[in-house]
Design an enzyme around this catalytic site. Structure first.
Site, mmCIF file in Angstrom:
data_model
loop_
_atom_site.group_PDB
_atom_site.id
_atom_site.type_symbol
_atom_site.label_atom_id
_atom_site.label_comp_id
_atom_site.label_asym_id
_atom_site.label_seq_id
_atom_site.Cartn_x
_atom_site.Cartn_y
_atom_site.Cartn_z
ATOM 1 N N ARG A 3 0.889 -1.164 0.000
ATOM 2 C CA ARG A 3 0.000 0.000 0.000
ATOM 3 C C ARG A 3 0.926 1.213 0.000
ATOM 4 O O ARG A 3 1.568 1.524 1.017
ATOM 5 C CB ARG A 3 -0.898 -0.034 1.236
ATOM 6 C CG ARG A 3 -1.955 1.053 1.308
ATOM 7 C CD ARG A 3 -2.847 0.793 2.525
ATOM 8 N NE ARG A 3 -3.685 1.920 2.848
ATOM 9 C CZ ARG A 3 -4.924 2.076 2.418
ATOM 10 N NH1 ARG A 3 -5.471 1.169 1.618
ATOM 11 N NH2 ARG A 3 -5.646 3.122 2.778
ATOM 12 N N HIS B 252 -6.661 1.258 -7.196
ATOM 13 C CA HIS B 252 -7.031 0.543 -5.969
ATOM 14 C C HIS B 252 -7.821 -0.695 -6.394
ATOM 15 O O HIS B 252 -9.022 -0.833 -6.131
ATOM 16 C CB HIS B 252 -7.879 1.444 -5.083
ATOM 17 C CG HIS B 252 -7.931 1.014 -3.649
ATOM 18 N ND1 HIS B 252 -7.414 -0.182 -3.205
ATOM 19 C CD2 HIS B 252 -8.466 1.628 -2.533
ATOM 20 C CE1 HIS B 252 -7.613 -0.296 -1.901
ATOM 21 N NE2 HIS B 252 -8.244 0.780 -1.474
ATOM 22 N N GLN C 23 -9.970 -2.872 -3.831
ATOM 23 C CA GLN C 23 -11.235 -2.256 -3.461
ATOM 24 C C GLN C 23 -12.294 -2.526 -4.522
ATOM 25 O O GLN C 23 -13.444 -2.877 -4.219
ATOM 26 C CB GLN C 23 -11.063 -0.746 -3.277
ATOM 27 C CG GLN C 23 -12.360 -0.003 -2.998
ATOM 28 C CD GLN C 23 -13.021 -0.430 -1.710
ATOM 29 O OE1 GLN C 23 -12.386 -0.399 -0.658
ATOM 30 N NE2 GLN C 23 -14.282 -0.836 -1.765
ATOM 31 N N ASP D 219 -16.329 8.827 -2.816
ATOM 32 C CA ASP D 219 -15.168 8.619 -1.952
ATOM 33 C C ASP D 219 -14.827 9.968 -1.336
ATOM 34 O O ASP D 219 -15.368 11.011 -1.736
ATOM 35 C CB ASP D 219 -14.004 8.066 -2.776
ATOM 36 C CG ASP D 219 -12.847 7.546 -1.926
ATOM 37 O OD1 ASP D 219 -12.973 7.518 -0.682
ATOM 38 O OD2 ASP D 219 -11.817 7.166 -2.513
ATOM 39 N N CYS E 150 -16.202 3.611 -0.345
ATOM 40 C CA CYS E 150 -15.133 2.662 -0.005
ATOM 41 C C CYS E 150 -14.546 2.891 1.381
ATOM 42 O O CYS E 150 -13.735 2.076 1.835
ATOM 43 C CB CYS E 150 -14.037 2.702 -1.066
ATOM 44 S SG CYS E 150 -13.380 4.341 -1.396
ATOM 45 N N ARG F 140 -14.258 -6.891 0.945
ATOM 46 C CA ARG F 140 -12.802 -6.799 0.789
ATOM 47 C C ARG F 140 -12.154 -8.117 1.214
ATOM 48 O O ARG F 140 -11.229 -8.625 0.567
ATOM 49 C CB ARG F 140 -12.244 -5.644 1.627
ATOM 50 C CG ARG F 140 -12.563 -4.245 1.130
ATOM 51 C CD ARG F 140 -11.820 -3.900 -0.152
ATOM 52 N NE ARG F 140 -10.378 -4.015 -0.006
ATOM 53 C CZ ARG F 140 -9.585 -3.058 0.487
ATOM 54 N NH1 ARG F 140 -10.102 -1.906 0.891
ATOM 55 N NH2 ARG F 140 -8.271 -3.237 0.559
#
Length: 302
Positions: A103, A130, A133, A221, A261, A289
């Site tokens: 990450r 991402h 996700q 988001d 998310c 997830r």
């Protein structure tokens, strides 16, 4: 042969379908309390340049469910945090673990790591993409609409890494993606062109209202992501009119779902009323997830 998962374009339509089907199977097994220790003896190294709740816990719990082991690797505790090259860390960790999840702030960091690693590398988040996700997002959409083809998804807000990954996902799924971003905050043109070249269905809308009209799902988001804190005031001004409030949701189909998310800044990109409302599937996304990433780990390591 080593296979990495850095963007959704690292899998084809058939592989994506298989991933989602496996995620659904693993979710059912977990709910039934049935063992699925498919990765006994496997280990996952997890490098976090950016803080995390869902990414860390879902990967760590997922490896436990699968009978493997996950190692949390804070860069400040590694030599990479003191100047060791990513390529050197990649070559060393490849001798110790079965796969690495990173990450990172910069997508180029993950790309360099993957070039030199001899084990699979997973993008847990970067400034460009991402994909983990969005695997969970696609799973959530399938749970509500059975098929992804022709589902109208309105992305409203920042043209960020999640938006970029949805563009790529559209290329494999037939998802009808409608994007409404303030001027200057649209997805990068090169990503738009790459997604279109792979068959993405994409419409840019001028307003949040236009994007939401007749949508089956509305997705947003945060407006100020980690690393953008210095731009906070400018972003809050630019994104006025892009809040997912009840009047926006009411423009969508009656059975439309609302997605986020997380983490959410309630009162900015989404109202408390909407995220806590009956059309919100935010917690399903968060749970998925775990299942989607377990399917990914099984595909890469089993």
């Amino acid at each position: 042969m080593k296979k990495d998962f850095l963007t959704l374009l690292d899998v084809d339509a058939g592989e994506l379908e298989a991933l989602l089907a496996e995620a659904e199977r693993l979710k059912a097994l977990r709910r039934e309390g049935r063992s699925h220790a498919l990765l006994q003896g496997k280990s996952l190294g997890m490098i976090f340049e950016k803080a995390s709740t869902r990414t860390r816990v879902s990967f760590e719990a997922g490896m436990h469910d699968l009978g493997g082991h996950a190692l949390f690797l804070n860069p400040t505790d590694l030599q990479i945090g003191r100047g060791e090259l990513a390529r050197d860390t990649a070559r060393v960790l490849s001798r110790y673990v079965s796969a690495v999840m990173i990450r990172a702030y910069k997508h180029t960091t993950i790309e360099e790591f993957a070039r030199y690693a001899s084990v699979p590398v997973i993008n847990g988040l970067s400034d460009i993409a991402h994909p983990c996700q969005v695997l969970a997002d696609l799973m959530t959409l399938r749970e509500h609409f059975s098929s992804l083809k022709d589902v109208r998804l309105a992305w409203i807000g920042d043209g960020n890494n999640v938006c970029n990954s949805l563009l790529m996902a559209s290329a494999h799924t037939g998802l009808d993606l409608r994007v409404a971003c303030p001027p200057g905050y649209q997805p990068p043109q090169w990503i738009v062109e790459e997604a279109l070249s792979h068959g993405a269905r994409l419409t840019f809308c001028k307003t949040a209202e236009e994007a939401a009209e007749g949508a089956h799902a509305i997705y947003t988001d945060v407006w100020v992501s980690m690393g953008n804190e210095a731009e906070r005031e400018a972003r809050l001004r630019a994104f006025q009119g892009y809040t997912i409030a009840a009047e926006i949701v009411n423009r969508a189909e009656p059975d439309a779902i609302v997605m986020h998310c997380l983490p959410a800044h309630r009162g900015e990109e989404i109202t408390d009323e909407v995220i806590e409302g009956p059309q919100s599937v935010v917690w399903d996304q968060a749970e998925n997830r775990l299942h989607a990433q377990k399917a990914l780990l099984v595909q890469l390591l089993h």
